[in-house]
Design a protein around this motif. Structure first.
Motif, mmCIF file in Angstrom:
data_model
loop_
_atom_site.group_PDB
_atom_site.id
_atom_site.type_symbol
_atom_site.label_atom_id
_atom_site.label_comp_id
_atom_site.label_asym_id
_atom_site.label_seq_id
_atom_site.Cartn_x
_atom_site.Cartn_y
_atom_site.Cartn_z
ATOM 1 N N GLU A 31 0.837 -1.210 0.000
ATOM 2 C CA GLU A 31 0.000 0.000 0.000
ATOM 3 C C GLU A 31 0.869 1.256 0.000
ATOM 4 O O GLU A 31 0.547 2.233 -0.681
ATOM 5 C CB GLU A 31 -0.933 0.009 1.213
ATOM 6 N N VAL A 32 1.961 1.225 0.742
ATOM 7 C CA VAL A 32 2.883 2.367 0.775
ATOM 8 C C VAL A 32 3.541 2.534 -0.590
ATOM 9 O O VAL A 32 3.549 3.620 -1.181
ATOM 10 C CB VAL A 32 3.949 2.182 1.886
ATOM 11 N N TRP A 33 4.103 1.450 -1.132
ATOM 12 C CA TRP A 33 4.855 1.513 -2.380
ATOM 13 C C TRP A 33 3.994 1.903 -3.576
ATOM 14 O O TRP A 33 4.471 2.563 -4.495
ATOM 15 C CB TRP A 33 5.550 0.182 -2.656
ATOM 16 N N PHE A 34 2.729 1.502 -3.555
ATOM 17 C CA PHE A 34 1.851 1.811 -4.684
ATOM 18 C C PHE A 34 1.005 3.059 -4.459
ATOM 19 O O PHE A 34 0.168 3.402 -5.284
ATOM 20 C CB PHE A 34 0.957 0.611 -5.014
ATOM 21 N N GLY A 35 1.243 3.737 -3.349
ATOM 22 C CA GLY A 35 0.576 5.011 -3.099
ATOM 23 C C GLY A 35 -0.855 4.902 -2.602
ATOM 24 O O GLY A 35 -1.616 5.862 -2.728
ATOM 25 N N PHE A 36 -1.234 3.777 -2.046
ATOM 26 C CA PHE A 36 -2.611 3.593 -1.571
ATOM 27 C C PHE A 36 -2.764 3.770 -0.067
ATOM 28 O O PHE A 36 -3.881 3.746 0.440
ATOM 29 C CB PHE A 36 -3.132 2.196 -1.951
ATOM 30 N N ASP A 55 -3.322 5.404 3.339
ATOM 31 C CA ASP A 55 -3.877 6.656 3.852
ATOM 32 C C ASP A 55 -2.924 7.308 4.848
ATOM 33 O O ASP A 55 -2.855 8.529 4.935
ATOM 34 C CB ASP A 55 -5.239 6.407 4.529
ATOM 35 N N VAL A 105 0.954 6.683 5.713
ATOM 36 C CA VAL A 105 2.189 5.958 5.405
ATOM 37 C C VAL A 105 2.929 5.559 6.678
ATOM 38 O O VAL A 105 3.347 4.410 6.833
ATOM 39 C CB VAL A 105 3.097 6.798 4.475
ATOM 40 N N HIS A 142 12.737 3.336 5.264
ATOM 41 C CA HIS A 142 11.623 4.061 5.876
ATOM 42 C C HIS A 142 11.875 4.533 7.299
ATOM 43 O O HIS A 142 11.222 5.456 7.759
ATOM 44 C CB HIS A 142 10.357 3.198 5.844
#
Length: 182
Positions: free
Chosen positions: A17-22, A24, A26, A61
């Motif tokens: 989700e972080v890598w693909f920008g999804f 909410d 991070v 990160h």
């Protein structure tokens, strides 16, 4: 259920989700993924995917490059498939252990010549970064590898231009400025 391998699956999904920008939030995803990953590492210290993800999160990160680099020796012992070996190759590059990194990339390339394109890009960058940091500027092996990748004529947007840019850089460093600009 109390299953550390399910924790690992959830951790990878949170990071995806972080890598693909999804994501909410991070930071929340990263912290939860790291917590779940460490649960798995503690339950099964020889599970390479967990230790590799822990190092990746620490390095990319959490700003914990030293902690990530301290995982290298263990990761070298437990990583035996191409995916895990390539993650260790990336880690060793970030830890400035270039010869080790190049050796691992070469190992993956020999075992799986059609492995993912991201890996091939990272291998090429490792050649260039290594030579730059060591100020050796011996690009013969890099040139040969990059030329082979350029001749593969990949369909990913911008990839062939990236290979040409790398070759231009090598020519420039070798003093061939006219050829570099071409």
């Amino acid at each position: 259920p109390d299953n550390p391998y399910l924790d690992m699956d959830e951790a990878w999904l949170l990071m995806a989700e972080v890598w693909f920008g999804f994501a909410d939030d991070v930071e929340k995803n990263v912290n939860k993924a790291y917590e779940l990953t460490l649960n798995t590492v503690n339950a099964d210290p020889d599970f390479a995917y967990a230790s590799n993800l822990a190092a990746m999160i620490e390095r990319n990160h959490l700003g914990e490059i030293t902690k990530a680099c301290n995982r290298i020796d263990k990761l070298l012992k437990i990583s035996d498939d191409e995916s895990n070996i390539s993650m260790v190759a990336n880690l060793t590059r970030h830890c400035k252990e270039y010869e080790k990194s190049l050796g691992l990339f070469k190992k993956v390339l020999n075992k799986a010549p059609h492995f993912a394109l991201w890996f091939k890009k990272d291998y090429a960058w490792t050649f260039l970064i290594s030579s730059y940091d060591k100020k050796s500027y011996d690009y013969s092996e890099a040139r040969k590898y990059i030329e082979s990748q350029l001749s593969a004529n990949y369909s990913e947007d911008g990839i062939n231009e990236m290979w040409l840019t790398m070759l231009g850089y090598i020519e420039y460093k070798d003093g061939n400025k006219k050829l570099a600009l071409r």
